[in-house]
Motif scaffolding. Structure first.
Motif, short mmCIF file in Angstrom:
data_model
loop_
_atom_site.label_atom_id
_atom_site.label_comp_id
_atom_site.label_asym_id
_atom_site.label_seq_id
_atom_site.Cartn_x
_atom_site.Cartn_y
_atom_site.Cartn_z
N UNK A 172 0.82 -1.21 0.00
CA UNK A 172 0.00 0.00 0.00
C UNK A 172 0.85 1.25 0.00
N UNK A 173 0.77 2.03 1.08
CA UNK A 173 1.54 3.26 1.21
C UNK A 173 2.72 3.10 2.17
N UNK A 174 3.20 1.88 2.30
CA UNK A 174 4.28 1.62 3.25
C UNK A 174 5.66 1.64 2.63
N UNK A 175 6.59 0.98 3.29
CA UNK A 175 7.97 0.89 2.83
C UNK A 175 8.38 -0.57 2.77
N UNK A 176 9.21 -0.88 1.80
CA UNK A 176 9.74 -2.24 1.67
C UNK A 176 11.24 -2.19 1.44
N UNK A 177 11.96 -2.94 2.25
CA UNK A 177 13.40 -3.14 2.02
C UNK A 177 13.65 -4.63 1.93
N UNK A 189 7.63 3.52 -0.59
CA UNK A 189 9.05 3.49 -0.93
C UNK A 189 9.51 2.05 -0.99
N UNK A 190 10.30 1.74 -2.01
CA UNK A 190 10.79 0.38 -2.21
C UNK A 190 12.29 0.41 -2.44
N UNK A 191 13.01 -0.42 -1.70
CA UNK A 191 14.44 -0.61 -1.90
C UNK A 191 14.71 -2.09 -2.11
N UNK A 192 15.21 -2.45 -3.30
CA UNK A 192 15.56 -3.83 -3.63
C UNK A 192 17.04 -3.87 -3.95
N UNK A 193 17.74 -4.84 -3.34
CA UNK A 193 19.18 -4.94 -3.53
C UNK A 193 19.61 -6.40 -3.63
N UNK A 194 20.60 -6.63 -4.48
CA UNK A 194 21.29 -7.93 -4.54
C UNK A 194 20.30 -9.09 -4.76
N UNK A 195 19.50 -8.95 -5.81
CA UNK A 195 18.49 -9.95 -6.13
C UNK A 195 18.67 -10.43 -7.56
N UNK A 196 18.37 -11.71 -7.78
CA UNK A 196 18.36 -12.31 -9.11
C UNK A 196 16.96 -12.88 -9.31
N UNK A 197 16.17 -12.27 -10.22
CA UNK A 197 14.76 -12.60 -10.37
C UNK A 197 14.48 -12.96 -11.82
N UNK A 198 13.82 -14.08 -12.03
CA UNK A 198 13.45 -14.45 -13.40
C UNK A 198 12.38 -13.51 -13.95
N UNK A 199 11.38 -13.18 -13.13
CA UNK A 199 10.31 -12.28 -13.57
C UNK A 199 9.96 -11.31 -12.44
N UNK A 200 10.12 -10.01 -12.73
CA UNK A 200 9.81 -8.96 -11.74
C UNK A 200 8.71 -8.08 -12.29
N UNK A 201 7.66 -7.89 -11.49
CA UNK A 201 6.54 -7.04 -11.89
C UNK A 201 6.25 -6.06 -10.76
N UNK A 202 6.30 -4.77 -11.09
CA UNK A 202 6.11 -3.71 -10.09
C UNK A 202 5.01 -2.78 -10.60
#
Length: 285
Positions: free
Chosen positions: A120-125, A148-161
């Motif tokens: 929703x209107x939160x934060x994700x790390x 707010x979203x912070x994504x780091x050091x990830x290997x993803x086959x399919x990412x949907x935002x």
């Protein structure tokens, strides 16, 4: 008039009592909770935590453990192939606007299936262990209204935002296919590898690629679009701006160059890059 004053007095008393209850440790909506669920035969981790500060932490463990502090109720449930972590709103949640909801979710670092996150209107790390040993996932689906979203050091086959507004930061993320759709906000991507498809109505979009091994398709209605590409890239560019400025620092061959349109190839021209803006500034360098 007297009835109105009496009604307001009752509301004021209720508000004072509610605040007093929140200050004492036995009030259930402000307590700290911990719950866990087995990961046996689990293929999906589903997180619903609107307006909370959420941290997803990969560690050495065989279950999912969630620690929560704030109003509302934490629930960790298992159904079929899915573990769901969710926050249930309390009836007094709308009274205190200064409540800080913090949710830490510890997941097995060798989990490599699917995750769905609605903040929703939160934060994700969410960060993998290291650049050399990123967190691997088949799918990551992120839904937010604003936040707010912070994504780091990830290997993803399919990412949907998908989001209405907010800020998204991706560092050292590799994706087989990444799709980002936002109505307004800022997207900042650094050290990215993979196919990229983005749509932004208004705001700022910046993507810096360590390697160009896949096509890029980015469209913004208004704002700023920056693509930072490696010097040894091989691409064919098709860029259009209806109203604004379009520039490319790479010397292109067999193309067209004007203030509002640029096309041509660089290197072998292997990968297609399409960039479009209705109004704003687009820079490829």
């Amino acid at each position: 008039m007297k009835k109105l004053l009496a009604f307001l007095a009752v509301l004021a008393c209720f508000y004072i009592i509610a605040l007093s209850l929140q200050r004492v440790s036995w009030f259930p909506f402000g307590s700290k909770e911990t719950q866990a669920a087995s990961m046996h035969n689990i293929e999906v981790i589903d997180i619903h935590a609107s307006a909370a500060d959420v941290s997803v932490i990969p560690v050495n463990r065989e279950d999912v453990k969630a620690e929560y502090k704030g109003k509302g109720k934490l629930k960790v449930t298992k159904s079929g192939d899915t573990v769901k972590v969710s926050l249930v709103r309390s009836w007094l949640e709308g009274i205190n606007f200064f409540d800080k909801k913090k949710l830490k979710i510890y997941i097995p670092k060798d989990f490599n299936q699917k995750m769905a996150v609605n903040i929703g209107s939160g934060k994700l790390h969410f960060s993998g262990p290291s650049k050399e040993h990123p967190m691997n996932l088949k799918e990551l689906n992120l839904d937010m209204s604003s936040g707010m979203v912070d994504l780091e050091k990830l290997h993803i086959e399919s990412y949907h935002h998908e989001g209405s507004s907010g800020n998204a930061n991706l560092d050292y993320v590799t994706a087989g296919n990444a799709t980002i759709k936002m109505s307004s906000g800022n997207v900042d991507i650094n050290h990215y590898h993979g196919k990229l498809n983005a749509r932004l109505s208004s705001g700022r979009f910046k993507a810096q690629m360590d390697q160009l091994n896949d096509p890029i398709d980015v469209k913004i209605s208004s704002g700023i679009l920056n693509l930072d590409l490696p010097k040894d890239s091989d691409f064919t560019l098709n860029g259009n701006v209806s109203s604004g400025i379009l520039s490319c620092k790479f010397p292109l061959e067999n193309g067209f160059d004007s203030r509002h349109r640029i096309s041509g190839s660089y290197g072998t021209g292997k990968y297609k890059i399409n960039v479009t803006a209705s109004s704003g500034k687009v820079s490829i360098y």
